[in-house]
Design an enzyme around this catalytic site. Structure first.
Site, PDB file in Angstrom:
ATOM      1  N   CYS A 119     -14.267 -42.613   6.203  1.00 54.83           N
ATOM      2  CA  CYS A 119     -14.299 -42.736   4.742  1.00 54.83           C
ATOM      3  C   CYS A 119     -13.388 -43.859   4.253  1.00 54.83           C
ATOM      4  CB  CYS A 119     -13.865 -41.404   4.140  1.00 54.83           C
ATOM      5  SG  CYS A 119     -13.554 -41.480   2.375  1.00 54.83           S
ATOM      6  N   CYS A 147     -22.137 -42.859  -0.111  1.00 54.53           N
ATOM      7  CA  CYS A 147     -21.221 -41.891   0.456  1.00 54.53           C
ATOM      8  C   CYS A 147     -20.218 -42.528   1.410  1.00 54.53           C
ATOM      9  CB  CYS A 147     -22.033 -40.873   1.244  1.00 54.53           C
ATOM     10  SG  CYS A 147     -22.024 -39.304   0.460  1.00 54.53           S
ATOM     11  N   CYS A 206     -21.650 -38.616  -9.487  1.00 49.80           N
ATOM     12  CA  CYS A 206     -20.708 -38.331  -8.402  1.00 49.80           C
ATOM     13  C   CYS A 206     -19.334 -38.747  -8.922  1.00 49.80           C
ATOM     14  CB  CYS A 206     -21.102 -39.128  -7.157  1.00 49.80           C
ATOM     15  SG  CYS A 206     -19.913 -38.980  -5.820  1.00 49.80           S
ATOM     16  N   CYS A 245      -6.687 -40.626  -1.644  1.00 45.55           N
ATOM     17  CA  CYS A 245      -6.847 -39.313  -0.997  1.00 45.55           C
ATOM     18  C   CYS A 245      -5.753 -39.142   0.040  1.00 45.55           C
ATOM     19  CB  CYS A 245      -8.223 -39.209  -0.334  1.00 45.55           C
ATOM     20  SG  CYS A 245      -8.578 -37.532   0.252  1.00 45.55           S
ATOM     21  N   GLU A 275     -13.346 -44.498  -9.042  1.00 46.41           N
ATOM     22  CA  GLU A 275     -14.757 -44.862  -9.156  1.00 46.41           C
ATOM     23  C   GLU A 275     -15.621 -43.617  -9.335  1.00 46.41           C
ATOM     24  OE1 GLU A 275     -14.704 -49.014  -6.636  1.00 46.41           O
ATOM     25  OE2 GLU A 275     -15.270 -47.214  -5.566  1.00 46.41           O
ATOM     26  N   CYS A 331     -10.130 -38.589   6.702  1.00 49.09           N
ATOM     27  CA  CYS A 331     -11.445 -38.639   7.346  1.00 49.09           C
ATOM     28  C   CYS A 331     -11.681 -40.075   7.827  1.00 49.09           C
ATOM     29  CB  CYS A 331     -12.526 -38.205   6.363  1.00 49.09           C
ATOM     30  SG  CYS A 331     -12.163 -36.595   5.635  1.00 49.09           S
TER      31      CYS A 331
HETATM   32  S1  SF4 Z   1     -14.133 -37.892   2.765  1.00 50.81           S
HETATM   33 FE1  SF4 Z   1     -12.637 -39.385   2.004  1.00 50.81          FE
HETATM   34  S2  SF4 Z   1     -12.212 -38.771  -0.085  1.00 50.81           S
HETATM   35 FE2  SF4 Z   1     -13.215 -37.019   0.910  1.00 50.81          FE
HETATM   36  S3  SF4 Z   1     -11.522 -35.762   1.698  1.00 50.81           S
HETATM   37 FE3  SF4 Z   1     -12.090 -37.152   3.371  1.00 50.81          FE
HETATM   38  S4  SF4 Z   1     -10.712 -38.917   3.103  1.00 50.81           S
HETATM   39 FE4  SF4 Z   1     -10.669 -37.774   1.181  1.00 50.81          FE
END
Ligand code: SF4
Length: 338
Positions: free
Chosen positions: A120, A331, A106, A113, A93, A117
């Protein structure tokens, strides 16, 4: 078909050589290169000033693995989210964020990933692969076209803040920026590009060694190791002391204030102290909960405490409102839900 090479993996010189080796003039390589990068051609058919025979010859040797915008959603605040399909069917995306003064793209750098995090949505998608330089470039080119279409002006800024950790796809991200900034690509100034990392010290140092000209943002979220590793468990391996690497320009710390996690004086004081190490500014980012879990936006009072104490200590601080919440484009929300 499987054996055909993506023509955009060739440098301009390689393309010129290809034409010479096939009995044509080297400048044909320039023409095709321009179609591929400045004009974002999706197929050899699009190259109208190239003869039919030459287009067929290109077709016989190469493919153009261009991305396709699979679905596009527009938010009530004007934000546009593209779900783009890659040549192997995977989806990432990217988002167009318009404000009164700028339009920002963005973009994603990886499919899924590998980091974790906790706040996220992308972290819940397994990392499938890195994006190629042209796949990153295509996301920007697609958003530039949408910016022209909907807002009548070109894209003004780019942030690598979509899916993935850009510094874990270092070479391809740098190659894509080379193309985006080249006059033969989109001719954008590197000063208008920000790569946002969750904080991989070794790679931040590499950016400084490579003397890059674009901006760097680090998702800090806490200047206390124990708290930060609760938010971003992978960061246990990268203590904050290693994140004090100097870069060549002012670094931006991205920071979300969450209720019950970092909405207290101790957290603010730690941030103030951390901000003394290298030239920096702080972006306080509004958060969009991805579920009913532990990560909820702090109160306005907690945010204004941050602002006043940071300012009192001469730290530059901006508040970034989230956009595109209604289409999961804000975000931390990118998760291929569309
Ligand atoms: S915020 Fe999300 S996309 Fe960015 S590094 Fe952390 S887990 Fe990966």
């Amino acid at each position: 078909m499987e054996n055909k090479k993506d023509i955009r993996a060739l440098t301009k010189d390689e393309l010129r050589d290809f034409f010479v080796q096939n009995g044509d003039k080297s400048f044909r390589g320039n023409q095709v290169y321009e179609w591929l990068w400045s004009k974002s051609a999706h197929s050899f058919e699009d190259m109208t000033n190239i003869s039919k025979e030459t287009r067929q010859m290109l077709e016989d040797h190469f493919v153009i693995n261009h991305i396709e915008v699979d679905t596009m959603q527009r938010s009530s605040d004007g934000t546009v989210k593209n779900a783009v399909r890659l040549h192997d069917g995977l989806i990432v995306e990217s988002v167009l964020i318009p404000t009164n003064t700028r339009t920002t793209a963005c973009v994603s750098s990886q499919v899924g990933c590998s980091l974790d995090c906790n706040f996220c949505a992308t972290a819940r998608l397994k990392k499938m692969r890195n994006l190629n330089p042209d796949e990153i470039f295509d996301q920007v080119a697609a958003i530039n076209q949408e910016s022209l279409l909907y807002y009548n002006h070109k894209l003004s800024n780019i942030v690598f803040m979509g899916m993935g950790e850009p510094l874990m796809n270092y070479n391809n991200v740098l190659k894509s920026i080379e193309k985006i900034t080249s006059p033969e690509g989109l001719g954008m100034s590197p000063k208008r590009i920000t790569v946002s990392t969750s904080g991989i010290p070794k790679m931040i140092k590499k950016l400084a060694d490579d003397d890059v000209k674009f901006n760097l943002a680090v998702s800090l979220h806490s200047a206390i190791d124990e708290v930060r590793s609760r938010i971003m468990p992978f960061s246990k391996a990268f203590p904050l002391k290693d994140l004090k690497e100097k870069t060549n320009s002012r670094i931006t710390y991205e920071y979300v204030v969450w209720a019950g996690i970092n909405d207290n004086k101790e957290a603010i004081n730690a941030l103030v102290k951390f901000c003394k190490y290298v030239p920096c500014k702080v972006n306080l980012i509004e958060y969009n909960p991805i579920d009913d879990g532990e990560f909820q936006q702090a109160t306005p009072q907690a945010i204004s405490d941050y602002i006043s104490i940071l300012e009192m200590n001469d730290v530059i601080v901006n508040v970034r409102k989230s956009r595109g919440k209604d289409i999961d484009a804000a975000c931390g929300q990118l998760a291929n839900k569309s």
